[in-house]
Design an enzyme around this catalytic site. Structure first.
Site, short mmCIF file in Angstrom:
data_model
loop_
_atom_site.label_atom_id
_atom_site.label_comp_id
_atom_site.label_asym_id
_atom_site.label_seq_id
_atom_site.Cartn_x
_atom_site.Cartn_y
_atom_site.Cartn_z
N GLY A 163 0.87 -1.11 -0.04
CA GLY A 163 0.17 0.02 0.16
C GLY A 163 0.94 1.37 0.22
CB CYS A 164 0.43 4.49 1.45
SG CYS A 164 1.27 5.96 1.89
CG PHE A 165 5.95 4.80 -1.27
CD1 PHE A 165 5.62 6.26 -0.81
CD2 PHE A 165 6.42 4.44 -2.38
CE1 PHE A 165 5.55 7.25 -1.73
CE2 PHE A 165 6.16 5.75 -3.33
CZ PHE A 165 5.93 6.74 -2.74
#
Length: 178
Positions: free
Chosen positions: A14-16
């Site tokens: 997901g969001c890094f």
């Protein structure tokens, strides 16, 4: 005296922004880079990846000393950052660029990832199947500088992102309170 052996692990979750801090500053970790991998466009921009047309996923690439922090420990920590039953993104972030994937660099990493996934599936921790794919690593493109170390540069925005996305609640419910 023998040289320190540094290896590379690559995880999409997901969001890094939310995938750096859990691994950062642990013994044996020699660096983490946020970036893009798994797609068909060379040197993609954040906008291209976010659009879902590049084939890339947001990911982190971790340089580590396996003598100090073995790959199996990285896998344990990785599973605790994601929802391994969701193949359409992670938490509030939906779509191809936010899917969870383990990218292996060696046959040993592939085998360890498969074994780790199997153990998680057999643990009964989740009612749904474990669907996180394990794929061979391909070209990794570092994200733009303002994405690197985001949790340190923007601590309030980072905390807000983890809470509003549902990631923090999921981790607390499924990993910390059991």
């Amino acid at each position: 005296m023998t040289a320190i052996q540094i290896e590379t692990a690559t995880f999409a979750g997901g969001c890094f922004w939310c995938m750096v801090k859990p691994f950062d500053e642990l013994p044996g970790i020699h660096g983490i880079v946020s970036g893009y991998t798994g797609g068909h466009i060379d040197n993609p921009s954040y906008e291209q990846v976010k659009s879902g047309t590049s084939g890339h996923a947001e990911a982190v690439q971790i340089r580590y000393n396996p003598e100090v922090f073995p790959y199996e420990k990285l896998l344990e920590l990785y599973w605790q950052q994601i929802d391994p039953t969701d193949d359409e993104g992670q938490f509030i972030d939906r779509g191809e660029s936010y899917r969870a994937i383990i990218f292996y660099h060696t046959e040993e990493q592939r085998q360890a990832a498969e074994a780790s996934k199997q153990l998680l599936a057999e643990s009964g921790k989740f009612k749904e199947p474990i669907v996180t794919p394990i794929k061979e690593a391909s070209a990794f493109y570092p994200a733009e500088e303002h994405h690197q170390g985001f949790y340190k540069k923007n601590p309030e925005k980072y905390k807000q992102e983890r809470e509003e996305s549902g990631r923090e609640a999921f981790i607390n419910q499924n990993w910390k309170n059991r």
